[in-house]
Design an enzyme around this catalytic site. Structure first.
Site, PDB file in Angstrom:
ATOM      1  N   GLU A 124       8.503   1.331  -6.626  1.00  0.00           N
ATOM      2  CA  GLU A 124       7.648  -0.011  -6.597  1.00  0.00           C
ATOM      3  C   GLU A 124       6.931   0.068  -7.817  1.00  0.00           C
ATOM      4  O   GLU A 124       6.901  -1.037  -8.433  1.00  0.00           O
ATOM      5  CB  GLU A 124       7.099  -0.081  -5.520  1.00  0.00           C
ATOM      6  CG  GLU A 124       7.951  -0.355  -4.107  1.00  0.00           C
ATOM      7  CD  GLU A 124       6.750  -0.495  -3.003  1.00  0.00           C
ATOM      8  OE1 GLU A 124       7.540  -1.117  -2.000  1.00  0.00           O
ATOM      9  OE2 GLU A 124       5.923   0.268  -2.804  1.00  0.00           O
TER      10      GLU A 124
ATOM     11  N   THR B 214       9.870  -3.599  -1.226  1.00  0.00           N
ATOM     12  CA  THR B 214      10.347  -3.022  -0.014  1.00  0.00           C
ATOM     13  C   THR B 214       9.357  -3.144   1.127  1.00  0.00           C
ATOM     14  O   THR B 214       8.203  -3.448   0.995  1.00  0.00           O
ATOM     15  CB  THR B 214      10.438  -1.369  -0.265  1.00  0.00           C
ATOM     16  OG1 THR B 214      11.424  -1.088  -1.343  1.00  0.00           O
ATOM     17  CG2 THR B 214      10.999  -0.557   0.987  1.00  0.00           C
ATOM     18  N   GLY B 215      10.050  -3.211   2.333  1.00  0.00           N
ATOM     19  CA  GLY B 215       9.045  -3.106   3.445  1.00  0.00           C
ATOM     20  C   GLY B 215       9.513  -4.553   4.416  1.00  0.00           C
ATOM     21  O   GLY B 215      10.533  -5.170   4.172  1.00  0.00           O
ATOM     22  N   SER B 216       8.901  -4.679   5.417  1.00  0.00           N
ATOM     23  CA  SER B 216       9.293  -5.786   6.635  1.00  0.00           C
ATOM     24  C   SER B 216       9.276  -7.144   6.145  1.00  0.00           C
ATOM     25  O   SER B 216       9.638  -8.061   6.366  1.00  0.00           O
ATOM     26  CB  SER B 216       8.735  -5.528   7.747  1.00  0.00           C
ATOM     27  OG  SER B 216       7.059  -5.373   7.623  1.00  0.00           O
TER      28      SER B 216
ATOM     29  N   ASP C 259       0.048  -2.652   1.517  1.00  0.00           N
ATOM     30  CA  ASP C 259      -0.448  -2.318   3.116  1.00  0.00           C
ATOM     31  C   ASP C 259      -2.183  -2.710   2.997  1.00  0.00           C
ATOM     32  O   ASP C 259      -2.550  -2.927   4.036  1.00  0.00           O
ATOM     33  CB  ASP C 259      -0.599  -0.876   2.999  1.00  0.00           C
ATOM     34  CG  ASP C 259       0.743  -0.389   3.157  1.00  0.00           C
ATOM     35  OD1 ASP C 259       1.731  -0.841   3.829  1.00  0.00           O
ATOM     36  OD2 ASP C 259       1.542   0.142   1.973  1.00  0.00           O
TER      37      ASP C 259
ATOM     38  N   LYS D 262      -0.315   0.831  -1.400  1.00  0.00           N
ATOM     39  CA  LYS D 262       1.106   0.373  -1.193  1.00  0.00           C
ATOM     40  C   LYS D 262       1.449   1.777  -0.978  1.00  0.00           C
ATOM     41  O   LYS D 262       1.242   2.893  -1.336  1.00  0.00           O
ATOM     42  CB  LYS D 262       1.954  -0.249  -2.366  1.00  0.00           C
ATOM     43  CG  LYS D 262       1.532  -1.642  -2.596  1.00  0.00           C
ATOM     44  CD  LYS D 262       2.298  -2.362  -3.685  1.00  0.00           C
ATOM     45  CE  LYS D 262       3.813  -2.140  -3.684  1.00  0.00           C
ATOM     46  NZ  LYS D 262       4.449  -2.449  -2.389  1.00  0.00           N
ATOM     47  N   GLY D 263       2.845   1.716  -0.330  1.00  0.00           N
ATOM     48  CA  GLY D 263       3.578   3.080   0.098  1.00  0.00           C
ATOM     49  C   GLY D 263       3.879   3.260   1.334  1.00  0.00           C
ATOM     50  O   GLY D 263       4.271   4.278   1.683  1.00  0.00           O
ATOM     51  N   GLY D 264       3.200   2.417   2.181  1.00  0.00           N
ATOM     52  CA  GLY D 264       3.341   2.521   3.781  1.00  0.00           C
ATOM     53  C   GLY D 264       4.976   2.471   4.224  1.00  0.00           C
ATOM     54  O   GLY D 264       5.224   3.304   5.199  1.00  0.00           O
TER      55      GLY D 264
ATOM     56  N   GLY E 192       5.476  -6.222  -1.140  1.00  0.00           N
ATOM     57  CA  GLY E 192       4.574  -6.508  -0.047  1.00  0.00           C
ATOM     58  C   GLY E 192       3.166  -5.605  -0.487  1.00  0.00           C
ATOM     59  O   GLY E 192       3.263  -5.065  -1.696  1.00  0.00           O
TER      60      GLY E 192
HETATM   61  C1  5RP Z   1       6.624   0.176   0.732  1.00  0.00           C
HETATM   62  C2  5RP Z   1       5.355  -0.663   0.703  1.00  0.00           C
HETATM   63  C3  5RP Z   1       5.123  -2.061   1.447  1.00  0.00           C
HETATM   64  O1  5RP Z   1       5.280  -2.994   0.607  1.00  0.00           O
HETATM   65  C4  5RP Z   1       3.873  -1.976   2.427  1.00  0.00           C
HETATM   66  O2  5RP Z   1       4.128  -0.686   2.921  1.00  0.00           O
HETATM   67  C5  5RP Z   1       3.932  -3.332   3.281  1.00  0.00           C
HETATM   68  O3  5RP Z   1       5.120  -3.168   4.132  1.00  0.00           O
HETATM   69  P1  5RP Z   1       5.161  -4.315   5.239  1.00  0.00           P
HETATM   70  O4  5RP Z   1       5.670  -5.505   4.644  1.00  0.00           O
HETATM   71  O5  5RP Z   1       6.228  -3.661   6.280  1.00  0.00           O
HETATM   72  O6  5RP Z   1       3.896  -4.189   6.051  1.00  0.00           O
HETATM   73  O7  5RP Z   1       4.475  -0.671  -0.116  1.00  0.00           O
HETATM   74  O8  5RP Z   1       6.349   1.229   0.219  1.00  0.00           O
END
Ligand code: 5RP
Length: 229
Positions: A109, A31-33, A90, A100-102, A88
């Site tokens: 995950e 998950t994430g951008s 953080d 992780k978890g941003g 992804g």
């Molecule tokens: C989501 C996550 C993402 O992998 C993490 O936050 C990185 O996100 P991004 O690719 O948007 O920077 O752990 O829970």
């Protein structure tokens, strides 16, 4: 690094990661951008090469995106294993420990990572740090009694804040809350993990320790692959 440059590197690692997906695989989709770019690239491969793969997602967001691209999605309970999860992160420290978890999906995950034979993280170079902790550490807690959990974390000196979604408390896919801990630096991630996970009401902690096998880092000179274990 400005946002445009960072997005370029996220797209680069997303496109690089899907080269590791082989026909017939069951693939965990994070998950994430950054993962968004990876899922786009995977959708392209599925459509162009008629890859026969199954995706297992870590959030309803990723499910929606993957299904819209024609990727077959199954629930984790419908498969007996996952070959490779691509996600992804953080922050990743020198010794390949991660926060992780941003994006708020840490619980699913971690469950998907646990069911996976191989774990790959894809990040732009800004996520690589010597020591974890500058990024606020997400902790998923059940709503019942969570103000007491929050107070406990304050007492420990963990500088907690509630994850918000506008004026409302952020709700995870599992309908839990997230408390972010503003620690600055984490000297002993394993010890901290043990302390947090044993607080009743804490469901999971965004410390992903000894989990990742390979990291793809997006740099201005192209993707760099590091093998962690
Ligand atoms: C989501 C996550 C993402 O992998 C993490 O936050 C990185 O996100 P991004 O690719 O948007 O920077 O752990 O829970």
């Amino acid at each position: 690094m400005d946002q445009t440059e960072q997005n370029k590197l996220k797209a680069l690692v997303g496109q690089e990661a899907v080269k590791y997906v082989q026909d017939g695989m069951i693939v965990g989709l994070g998950t994430g951008s950054t993962v968004r770019y990876m899922v786009d690239a995977l959708g392209k491969r599925v459509n162009e090469e008629h890859l026969n793969i199954v995706g297992v997602t870590t959030s309803t967001r990723t499910t929606k995106q993957a299904e819209s691209l024609g990727i077959t999605i199954k629930d984790l309970d419908e498969v007996d294993h996952i070959d490779l999860v691509i996600d992804g992160a953080d922050e990743i420290s020198d010794d390949f420990q991660g926060i992780k978890g941003g994006g708020g999906a840490l619980l699913w995950e971690k469950i998907v990572a646990d069911a996976s034979d191989k774990c790959m993280w894809i990040v732009d170079q800004s996520k690589m740090v010597h020591q974890l902790g500058a990024f606020p550490l997400p902790v998923e807690v059940i709503p019942f009694g969570s103000s007491h959990v929050f107070a406990k974390m304050e007492k420990f000196g963990f500088k907690p804040s509630w994850r918000m979604d506008g004026d409302e408390q952020y709700l995870t896919d599992q309908k839990n809350y997230i408390i972010d801990l503003h620690l600055g630096q984490i000297n002993d991630p394993a010890k901290l993990y043990e302390k947090l996970i044993h607080i009743v009401g804490v469901v999971e902690v965004g410390l992903f320790l000894n989990r990742v096998n390979d990291v793809i880092i997006g740099t201005n000179n192209g993707p760099v692959v590091k093998h962690a274990r």
